[in-house]
Design a protein around this motif. Sequence first.
Motif, PDB file in Angstrom:
ATOM      1  N   PRO A   1       0.832  -1.200   0.000  1.00  0.00           N
ATOM      2  CA  PRO A   1       0.000   0.000   0.000  1.00  0.00           C
ATOM      3  C   PRO A   1       0.871   1.256   0.000  1.00  0.00           C
ATOM      4  N   ASP A   2       0.268   2.387  -0.352  1.00  0.00           N
ATOM      5  CA  ASP A   2       0.993   3.656  -0.337  1.00  0.00           C
ATOM      6  C   ASP A   2       1.235   4.139   1.086  1.00  0.00           C
ATOM      7  N   VAL A   3       0.307   3.838   1.975  1.00  0.00           N
ATOM      8  CA  VAL A   3       0.365   4.285   3.368  1.00  0.00           C
ATOM      9  C   VAL A   3      -0.180   3.164   4.240  1.00  0.00           C
ATOM     10  N   ILE A   4       0.385   2.983   5.435  1.00  0.00           N
ATOM     11  CA  ILE A   4      -0.192   2.107   6.442  1.00  0.00           C
ATOM     12  C   ILE A   4      -0.746   2.980   7.571  1.00  0.00           C
ATOM     13  N   VAL A   5      -1.999   2.753   7.930  1.00  0.00           N
ATOM     14  CA  VAL A   5      -2.707   3.596   8.897  1.00  0.00           C
ATOM     15  C   VAL A   5      -3.166   2.740  10.078  1.00  0.00           C
ATOM     16  N   TRP A   6      -2.793   3.144  11.282  1.00  0.00           N
ATOM     17  CA  TRP A   6      -3.395   2.547  12.482  1.00  0.00           C
ATOM     18  C   TRP A   6      -4.705   3.288  12.725  1.00  0.00           C
ATOM     19  N   ASN A   7      -5.807   2.666  12.352  1.00  0.00           N
ATOM     20  CA  ASN A   7      -7.125   3.268  12.513  1.00  0.00           C
ATOM     21  C   ASN A   7      -7.672   2.847  13.873  1.00  0.00           C
ATOM     22  N   GLY A   8      -6.999   3.340  14.887  1.00  0.00           N
ATOM     23  CA  GLY A   8      -7.339   3.080  16.279  1.00  0.00           C
ATOM     24  C   GLY A   8      -7.048   4.325  17.088  1.00  0.00           C
ATOM     25  N   SER A   9      -7.722   4.493  18.199  1.00  0.00           N
ATOM     26  CA  SER A   9      -7.703   5.761  18.937  1.00  0.00           C
ATOM     27  C   SER A   9      -6.878   5.738  20.216  1.00  0.00           C
ATOM     28  N   LYS A  10      -6.216   4.627  20.506  1.00  0.00           N
ATOM     29  CA  LYS A  10      -5.554   4.459  21.793  1.00  0.00           C
ATOM     30  C   LYS A  10      -4.441   5.472  22.042  1.00  0.00           C
ATOM     31  N   GLY A  11      -3.811   5.950  20.981  1.00  0.00           N
ATOM     32  CA  GLY A  11      -2.696   6.878  21.141  1.00  0.00           C
ATOM     33  C   GLY A  11      -3.044   8.136  21.911  1.00  0.00           C
ATOM     34  N   ALA A  12      -4.312   8.501  21.927  1.00  0.00           N
ATOM     35  CA  ALA A  12      -4.701   9.699  22.680  1.00  0.00           C
ATOM     36  C   ALA A  12      -4.527   9.503  24.175  1.00  0.00           C
ATOM     37  N   THR A  13      -4.629   8.272  24.651  1.00  0.00           N
ATOM     38  CA  THR A  13      -4.415   8.017  26.075  1.00  0.00           C
ATOM     39  C   THR A  13      -2.950   7.731  26.379  1.00  0.00           C
ATOM     40  N   LEU A  14      -2.224   7.141  25.435  1.00  0.00           N
ATOM     41  CA  LEU A  14      -0.810   6.826  25.656  1.00  0.00           C
ATOM     42  C   LEU A  14       0.070   8.066  25.517  1.00  0.00           C
TER      43      LEU A  14
ATOM     44  N   ALA B   1     -14.125  19.665  22.643  1.00  0.00           N
ATOM     45  CA  ALA B   1     -15.077  18.852  23.397  1.00  0.00           C
ATOM     46  C   ALA B   1     -14.927  17.422  22.911  1.00  0.00           C
ATOM     47  N   VAL B   2     -15.142  16.467  23.799  1.00  0.00           N
ATOM     48  CA  VAL B   2     -14.882  15.056  23.494  1.00  0.00           C
ATOM     49  C   VAL B   2     -16.136  14.230  23.750  1.00  0.00           C
ATOM     50  N   VAL B   3     -16.560  13.508  22.725  1.00  0.00           N
ATOM     51  CA  VAL B   3     -17.693  12.594  22.812  1.00  0.00           C
ATOM     52  C   VAL B   3     -17.180  11.192  22.509  1.00  0.00           C
ATOM     53  N   ALA B   4     -17.525  10.218  23.344  1.00  0.00           N
ATOM     54  CA  ALA B   4     -16.997   8.862  23.188  1.00  0.00           C
ATOM     55  C   ALA B   4     -17.962   7.854  23.805  1.00  0.00           C
ATOM     56  N   PRO B   5     -17.796   6.572  23.495  1.00  0.00           N
ATOM     57  CA  PRO B   5     -18.695   5.570  24.064  1.00  0.00           C
ATOM     58  C   PRO B   5     -18.223   5.005  25.400  1.00  0.00           C
ATOM     59  N   TYR B   6     -17.108   5.464  25.933  1.00  0.00           N
ATOM     60  CA  TYR B   6     -16.385   4.756  26.985  1.00  0.00           C
ATOM     61  C   TYR B   6     -17.063   4.808  28.356  1.00  0.00           C
ATOM     62  N   ALA B   7     -16.620   3.887  29.217  1.00  0.00           N
ATOM     63  CA  ALA B   7     -16.948   3.947  30.635  1.00  0.00           C
ATOM     64  C   ALA B   7     -16.219   5.122  31.276  1.00  0.00           C
ATOM     65  N   SER B   8     -16.650   5.530  32.454  1.00  0.00           N
ATOM     66  CA  SER B   8     -16.150   6.767  33.068  1.00  0.00           C
ATOM     67  C   SER B   8     -14.645   6.753  33.317  1.00  0.00           C
ATOM     68  N   ASP B   9     -14.106   5.628  33.802  1.00  0.00           N
ATOM     69  CA  ASP B   9     -12.668   5.573  34.101  1.00  0.00           C
ATOM     70  C   ASP B   9     -11.835   5.815  32.855  1.00  0.00           C
ATOM     71  N   TYR B  10     -12.216   5.172  31.759  1.00  0.00           N
ATOM     72  CA  TYR B  10     -11.435   5.343  30.531  1.00  0.00           C
ATOM     73  C   TYR B  10     -11.647   6.739  29.951  1.00  0.00           C
ATOM     74  N   GLN B  11     -12.845   7.268  30.077  1.00  0.00           N
ATOM     75  CA  GLN B  11     -13.091   8.624  29.586  1.00  0.00           C
ATOM     76  C   GLN B  11     -12.211   9.631  30.326  1.00  0.00           C
ATOM     77  N   ARG B  12     -12.064   9.461  31.635  1.00  0.00           N
ATOM     78  CA  ARG B  12     -11.175  10.359  32.389  1.00  0.00           C
ATOM     79  C   ARG B  12      -9.738  10.235  31.907  1.00  0.00           C
ATOM     80  N   LYS B  13      -9.317   9.016  31.623  1.00  0.00           N
ATOM     81  CA  LYS B  13      -7.963   8.802  31.104  1.00  0.00           C
ATOM     82  C   LYS B  13      -7.790   9.476  29.744  1.00  0.00           C
ATOM     83  N   LEU B  14      -8.825   9.403  28.910  1.00  0.00           N
ATOM     84  CA  LEU B  14      -8.778  10.035  27.598  1.00  0.00           C
ATOM     85  C   LEU B  14      -8.679  11.554  27.719  1.00  0.00           C
ATOM     86  N   VAL B  15      -9.527  12.142  28.528  1.00  0.00           N
ATOM     87  CA  VAL B  15      -9.492  13.601  28.717  1.00  0.00           C
ATOM     88  C   VAL B  15      -8.132  14.038  29.248  1.00  0.00           C
ATOM     89  N   ALA B  16      -7.597  13.291  30.215  1.00  0.00           N
ATOM     90  CA  ALA B  16      -6.279  13.621  30.757  1.00  0.00           C
ATOM     91  C   ALA B  16      -5.206  13.534  29.683  1.00  0.00           C
TER      92      ALA B  16
END
Length: 250
Positions: free
Chosen positions: A78-91, A131-146
């Motif tokens: 392929p021309d590009v490889i994309v990690w189509n996942g959102s975890k990097g926002a917490t890491l 502003a952040v909208v997500a499906p997560y449980a509260s603990d993970y949402q706090r981690k995401l916002v942080a």
Amino acid sequence: MSITSSPLRPDYRAALGMITPSANLVVERVTCAILSDFPEVSAHFSRTPVFGARDLHPDDYDWDGMLGAARLLAQARPDVIVWNGSKGATLGFSADRELCRRVTEQTGIPATTSTLALEAALGSLGAHRIAVVAPYASDYQRKLVAGFEREGLEVVAEAHSGIADNLDYAAVPDAAIAGMIRAVATARPDAILAWCTNFPAAYVVDALERDLDIPILDSVTLAVWHGLHMAGRADPRGRRWGRLFDRPTQ
């Protein structure tokens, strides 16, 4: 005699390689829907283990799984490889830069992620208050916002569905997603993030942007947009998926 396109030919049709979490039902659907407006671009998918309600690698990537998926995609050139996942926002965004470095080192192919696409889009928009909208449980949402706040972003509002199991994220209905987006829009952020690549927010973005007059950045759409830019193919044909497709990348 038929002619087969090749990466060495000027008429080569672009290809995006997408790594997606294994329990994800949204990435392929949205990617292929967007690329229906780009018939010269194909998408090709590989999966890495991400499932259930417990992350087996909460503070890092599963490097064997991620790089194994990238190596399989690389066989299709392929021309590009994309990690189509959102975890990097917490890491931390630096984790995704390291992921891209390793992918390119092992495959010779440029790489990006949903999180780095977000960084590019926010830079293009000049957006800082989010502003952040997500499906997560509260603990993970706090981690995401942080995580966003560590990157210097100001999170002025958030809403989440309270779901723990990865597979169930895909079942959040359009009306619930739209309701959360409308709720956080009252804070008048520079941009609203619909964050999680198994969260089917892409389908409501265009109508809500027109109504609210606020950019809405969906994590799957971001990954496709940035991959198209890196392949030299992004243009306003994707406009029905949001204002993002009117934007250059930095």
